[in-house]
Design a protein around this motif. Structure first.
Motif, PDB file in Angstrom:
ATOM      1  N   ALA A 218       0.830  -1.205   0.000  1.00  0.00           N
ATOM      2  CA  ALA A 218       0.000   0.000   0.000  1.00  0.00           C
ATOM      3  C   ALA A 218       0.866   1.257   0.000  1.00  0.00           C
ATOM      4  O   ALA A 218       0.582   2.232  -0.706  1.00  0.00           O
ATOM      5  CB  ALA A 218      -0.931  -0.005   1.213  1.00  0.00           C
ATOM      6  N   ALA A 219       1.946   1.222   0.796  1.00  0.00           N
ATOM      7  CA  ALA A 219       2.841   2.384   0.850  1.00  0.00           C
ATOM      8  C   ALA A 219       3.518   2.609  -0.494  1.00  0.00           C
ATOM      9  O   ALA A 219       3.660   3.753  -0.954  1.00  0.00           O
ATOM     10  CB  ALA A 219       3.883   2.176   1.947  1.00  0.00           C
ATOM     11  N   ARG A 220       3.931   1.522  -1.130  1.00  0.00           N
ATOM     12  CA  ARG A 220       4.574   1.668  -2.432  1.00  0.00           C
ATOM     13  C   ARG A 220       3.584   2.136  -3.492  1.00  0.00           C
ATOM     14  O   ARG A 220       3.922   2.946  -4.361  1.00  0.00           O
ATOM     15  CB  ARG A 220       5.193   0.331  -2.846  1.00  0.00           C
ATOM     16  CG  ARG A 220       6.476   0.022  -2.080  1.00  0.00           C
ATOM     17  CD  ARG A 220       7.033  -1.313  -2.479  1.00  0.00           C
ATOM     18  NE  ARG A 220       8.375  -1.491  -1.945  1.00  0.00           N
ATOM     19  CZ  ARG A 220       9.030  -2.634  -1.984  1.00  0.00           C
ATOM     20  NH1 ARG A 220       8.456  -3.702  -2.526  1.00  0.00           N
ATOM     21  NH2 ARG A 220      10.248  -2.733  -1.495  1.00  0.00           N
ATOM     22  N   LEU A 221       2.355   1.633  -3.425  1.00  0.00           N
ATOM     23  CA  LEU A 221       1.336   2.076  -4.374  1.00  0.00           C
ATOM     24  C   LEU A 221       1.077   3.567  -4.225  1.00  0.00           C
ATOM     25  O   LEU A 221       0.956   4.294  -5.214  1.00  0.00           O
ATOM     26  CB  LEU A 221       0.046   1.284  -4.171  1.00  0.00           C
ATOM     27  CG  LEU A 221      -1.151   1.706  -5.042  1.00  0.00           C
ATOM     28  CD1 LEU A 221      -0.811   1.573  -6.519  1.00  0.00           C
ATOM     29  CD2 LEU A 221      -2.388   0.888  -4.693  1.00  0.00           C
ATOM     30  N   GLN A 222       0.990   4.041  -2.986  1.00  0.00           N
ATOM     31  CA  GLN A 222       0.775   5.467  -2.759  1.00  0.00           C
ATOM     32  C   GLN A 222       1.918   6.291  -3.326  1.00  0.00           C
ATOM     33  O   GLN A 222       1.706   7.371  -3.892  1.00  0.00           O
ATOM     34  CB  GLN A 222       0.621   5.744  -1.257  1.00  0.00           C
ATOM     35  CG  GLN A 222      -0.720   5.314  -0.692  1.00  0.00           C
ATOM     36  CD  GLN A 222      -1.881   5.986  -1.422  1.00  0.00           C
ATOM     37  OE1 GLN A 222      -2.666   5.325  -2.107  1.00  0.00           O
ATOM     38  NE2 GLN A 222      -1.976   7.293  -1.310  1.00  0.00           N
ATOM     39  N   ALA A 223       3.144   5.801  -3.182  1.00  0.00           N
ATOM     40  CA  ALA A 223       4.302   6.518  -3.722  1.00  0.00           C
ATOM     41  C   ALA A 223       4.235   6.582  -5.249  1.00  0.00           C
ATOM     42  O   ALA A 223       4.543   7.612  -5.864  1.00  0.00           O
ATOM     43  CB  ALA A 223       5.593   5.847  -3.273  1.00  0.00           C
ATOM     44  N   ILE A 224       3.803   5.484  -5.872  1.00  0.00           N
ATOM     45  CA  ILE A 224       3.669   5.454  -7.334  1.00  0.00           C
ATOM     46  C   ILE A 224       2.605   6.434  -7.792  1.00  0.00           C
ATOM     47  O   ILE A 224       2.806   7.224  -8.722  1.00  0.00           O
ATOM     48  CB  ILE A 224       3.332   4.019  -7.800  1.00  0.00           C
ATOM     49  CG1 ILE A 224       4.517   3.087  -7.564  1.00  0.00           C
ATOM     50  CG2 ILE A 224       2.930   4.005  -9.272  1.00  0.00           C
ATOM     51  CD1 ILE A 224       4.180   1.621  -7.704  1.00  0.00           C
ATOM     52  N   LEU A 225       1.450   6.395  -7.132  1.00  0.00           N
ATOM     53  CA  LEU A 225       0.350   7.282  -7.513  1.00  0.00           C
ATOM     54  C   LEU A 225       0.726   8.747  -7.322  1.00  0.00           C
ATOM     55  O   LEU A 225       0.343   9.607  -8.129  1.00  0.00           O
ATOM     56  CB  LEU A 225      -0.900   6.937  -6.698  1.00  0.00           C
ATOM     57  CG  LEU A 225      -1.516   5.561  -6.974  1.00  0.00           C
ATOM     58  CD1 LEU A 225      -2.684   5.305  -6.026  1.00  0.00           C
ATOM     59  CD2 LEU A 225      -1.969   5.442  -8.419  1.00  0.00           C
ATOM     60  N   GLN A 226       1.486   9.046  -6.266  1.00  0.00           N
ATOM     61  CA  GLN A 226       1.904  10.431  -6.039  1.00  0.00           C
ATOM     62  C   GLN A 226       2.833  10.906  -7.153  1.00  0.00           C
ATOM     63  O   GLN A 226       2.713  12.042  -7.631  1.00  0.00           O
ATOM     64  CB  GLN A 226       2.606  10.551  -4.685  1.00  0.00           C
ATOM     65  CG  GLN A 226       2.905  11.990  -4.266  1.00  0.00           C
ATOM     66  CD  GLN A 226       1.631  12.810  -4.099  1.00  0.00           C
ATOM     67  OE1 GLN A 226       0.688  12.376  -3.437  1.00  0.00           O
ATOM     68  NE2 GLN A 226       1.594  13.984  -4.729  1.00  0.00           N
ATOM     69  N   LYS A 227       3.752  10.059  -7.570  1.00  0.00           N
ATOM     70  CA  LYS A 227       4.631  10.408  -8.687  1.00  0.00           C
ATOM     71  C   LYS A 227       3.824  10.669  -9.954  1.00  0.00           C
ATOM     72  O   LYS A 227       4.112  11.606 -10.710  1.00  0.00           O
ATOM     73  CB  LYS A 227       5.629   9.269  -8.939  1.00  0.00           C
ATOM     74  CG  LYS A 227       6.741   9.154  -7.927  1.00  0.00           C
ATOM     75  CD  LYS A 227       7.769  10.264  -8.111  1.00  0.00           C
ATOM     76  CE  LYS A 227       8.946  10.099  -7.153  1.00  0.00           C
ATOM     77  NZ  LYS A 227       9.886  11.234  -7.241  1.00  0.00           N
ATOM     78  N   MET A 228       2.803   9.871 -10.171  1.00  0.00           N
ATOM     79  CA  MET A 228       1.973  10.031 -11.363  1.00  0.00           C
ATOM     80  C   MET A 228       1.152  11.313 -11.283  1.00  0.00           C
ATOM     81  O   MET A 228       0.996  12.033 -12.275  1.00  0.00           O
ATOM     82  CB  MET A 228       1.073   8.803 -11.534  1.00  0.00           C
ATOM     83  CG  MET A 228       1.838   7.516 -11.805  1.00  0.00           C
ATOM     84  SD  MET A 228       0.802   6.029 -11.806  1.00  0.00           S
ATOM     85  CE  MET A 228      -0.136   6.288 -13.326  1.00  0.00           C
ATOM     86  N   ARG A 229       0.614  11.620 -10.094  1.00  0.00           N
ATOM     87  CA  ARG A 229      -0.165  12.852  -9.932  1.00  0.00           C
ATOM     88  C   ARG A 229       0.705  14.087 -10.152  1.00  0.00           C
ATOM     89  O   ARG A 229       0.252  15.086 -10.715  1.00  0.00           O
ATOM     90  CB  ARG A 229      -0.795  12.898  -8.542  1.00  0.00           C
ATOM     91  CG  ARG A 229      -2.004  12.006  -8.358  1.00  0.00           C
ATOM     92  CD  ARG A 229      -2.743  12.325  -7.060  1.00  0.00           C
ATOM     93  NE  ARG A 229      -1.959  11.939  -5.892  1.00  0.00           N
ATOM     94  CZ  ARG A 229      -2.057  10.756  -5.299  1.00  0.00           C
ATOM     95  NH1 ARG A 229      -2.888   9.839  -5.774  1.00  0.00           N
ATOM     96  NH2 ARG A 229      -1.328  10.472  -4.226  1.00  0.00           N
ATOM     97  N   ASN A 230       1.949  14.010  -9.708  1.00  0.00           N
ATOM     98  CA  ASN A 230       2.833  15.171  -9.815  1.00  0.00           C
ATOM     99  C   ASN A 230       3.400  15.375 -11.213  1.00  0.00           C
ATOM    100  O   ASN A 230       3.792  16.497 -11.564  1.00  0.00           O
ATOM    101  CB  ASN A 230       4.005  15.029  -8.830  1.00  0.00           C
ATOM    102  CG  ASN A 230       3.565  15.112  -7.383  1.00  0.00           C
ATOM    103  OD1 ASN A 230       2.468  15.572  -7.084  1.00  0.00           O
ATOM    104  ND2 ASN A 230       4.414  14.661  -6.482  1.00  0.00           N
ATOM    105  N   ASN A 231       3.456  14.316 -12.009  1.00  0.00           N
ATOM    106  CA  ASN A 231       4.193  14.391 -13.273  1.00  0.00           C
ATOM    107  C   ASN A 231       3.414  13.921 -14.489  1.00  0.00           C
ATOM    108  O   ASN A 231       4.007  13.719 -15.550  1.00  0.00           O
ATOM    109  CB  ASN A 231       5.481  13.555 -13.151  1.00  0.00           C
ATOM    110  CG  ASN A 231       6.377  14.018 -12.030  1.00  0.00           C
ATOM    111  OD1 ASN A 231       7.024  15.053 -12.119  1.00  0.00           O
ATOM    112  ND2 ASN A 231       6.415  13.249 -10.948  1.00  0.00           N
ATOM    113  N   PHE A 232       2.091  13.754 -14.362  1.00  0.00           N
ATOM    114  CA  PHE A 232       1.335  13.187 -15.485  1.00  0.00           C
ATOM    115  C   PHE A 232       1.395  14.065 -16.737  1.00  0.00           C
ATOM    116  O   PHE A 232       1.263  13.572 -17.858  1.00  0.00           O
ATOM    117  CB  PHE A 232      -0.135  12.948 -15.092  1.00  0.00           C
ATOM    118  CG  PHE A 232      -0.928  14.196 -14.862  1.00  0.00           C
ATOM    119  CD1 PHE A 232      -1.525  14.878 -15.923  1.00  0.00           C
ATOM    120  CD2 PHE A 232      -1.096  14.706 -13.574  1.00  0.00           C
ATOM    121  CE1 PHE A 232      -2.271  16.033 -15.702  1.00  0.00           C
ATOM    122  CE2 PHE A 232      -1.828  15.854 -13.352  1.00  0.00           C
ATOM    123  CZ  PHE A 232      -2.416  16.531 -14.414  1.00  0.00           C
ATOM    124  N   ALA A 233       1.583  15.380 -16.596  1.00  0.00           N
ATOM    125  CA  ALA A 233       1.611  16.280 -17.760  1.00  0.00           C
ATOM    126  C   ALA A 233       2.949  16.255 -18.481  1.00  0.00           C
ATOM    127  O   ALA A 233       3.083  16.849 -19.560  1.00  0.00           O
ATOM    128  CB  ALA A 233       1.282  17.707 -17.329  1.00  0.00           C
TER     129      ALA A 233
END
Length: 321
Positions: A218-233
């Motif tokens: 769960a912690a790793r998934l949250q880290a992945i999703l945060q990276k995606m939210r910050n850099n999706f553009a």
């Protein structure tokens, strides 16, 4: 026909060669016949190395001893041989074996062990003279038994671990005896070794351990999703770049996201479309061209953006204004 034990020793190399030449030849043979690893030897002792490999069905029980001081497996090595399995590294020597994998530092003392992956970058350093054993398991075999085994990579298994002790004794029994012939016995031995690895690593065990695995995932998934939210553009974002930043494998990133029901590409596309929709709906952006909004949202192809937008929202970008 059962496979026989293989023995590969520096003692079999031409005696007229110097130590560096013997080491270079030994490493060339190792890369060609076993797997691609970059080794370094002790500068304080003459080169010597002896390896044994005992096949048991799809598994290999291996032993290594000698003045090999450092081993590394980089992306180029992984690409060179395509090995995609796991190794349970067991330290049988007096010096500590230390290394790094998936962002974790491990230190394996005498009698201790750690699970590592052949498909991930790996570093290991020991003393001037080292002895260790490897239990090599194909990826599909171990992942079929334990779906989240990657959570257990590079974690030290104590010498007092009962399952590890039983695994060591069972492997010595298999190595000392004749090669197994009966398919039923080969299957039984394979399943026993894999089961003991699961118990020793914690991939199979108490509910508290399994809950810990879920917490780590769960912690790793949250880290992945945060990276995606910050850099999706960012047009250059990819599962590979996110995995590299978080020091995870690309396979692991995809597996975690797949459990959420949306792939990496689907999540990135949805984030970009949502940003574009918000910008188009904001009167403050009326002077911006649609192509500019598409670009700022991460789209480099306006035609592709238009098609995705219509499919997602049921109207054209201009209609959304």
């Amino acid at each position: 026909m059962p496979l026989k034990k293989n023995v590969f020793s520096s003692a079999d190399l031409p005696p007229q060669l110097g130590h560096q030449a013997r080491f270079a030849l030994w490493q060339d043979i190792h890369v060609a016949e076993i797997w691609s690893v970059e080794y370094a030897i002790s500068g304080n002792l003459p080169f010597e190395a002896a390896m044994e490999a005992t096949p048991v069905g799809p598994l290999v029980l291996g032993q290594m001893a000698g003045t090999i001081k450092h081993a590394s497996r980089r992306a180029s090595n992984i690409a060179a041989d395509g090995r995609d399995g796991y190794l349970l590294l067991v330290n049988n020597g007096d010096t500590i074996l230390s290394g790094t994998q998936v962002g974790r530092d491990y230190h394996v003392g005498k009698g201790e062990a750690a699970l590592v992956s052949a498909s991930e970058a790996l570093q290991m350093t020991g003393g001037d003279k080292n002895i260790w054993a490897n239990v090599v398991v194909p990826r599909d075999v171990l992942e079929k038994a334990f779906a989240h085994v990657d959570d257990r990579l590079a974690l030290t298994i104590g010498a007092d671990n009962e399952a590890l002790d039983m695994l060591k004794r069972y492997c010595r029994f298999l190595e000392a005896g004749p090669a197994l012939v009966s398919p039923d016995l080969v299957t039984h031995a394979t399943e026993t070794v894999v089961d003991l690895i699961g118990l020793a690593t914690g991939a199979k065990g108490e509910n508290a351990e399994l809950a810990g695995l879920r917490g780590l995932r769960a912690a790793r998934l949250q880290a992945i999703l945060q990276k995606m939210r910050n850099n999706f553009a960012d047009p250059a974002i990819s599962a590979q770049s996110v995995a590299q930043q978080l020091r995870l494998s690309v396979r692991y990133v995809h597996d975690l996201l797949q459990e959420t029901g949306m792939s990496f590409a689907e999540r990135i596309l949805e984030s970009r479309l949502q940003r574009a929709h918000r910008m188009l709906s904001d009167r403050r952006n009326d002077q911006m061209r649609i192509s500019e909004i598409a670009l700022l949202s991460g789209f480099s192809d306006v035609s592709y953006f238009n098609r995705c937008f219509r499919r997602r929202f049921g109207s054209t970008p201009s209609g959304a204004r």
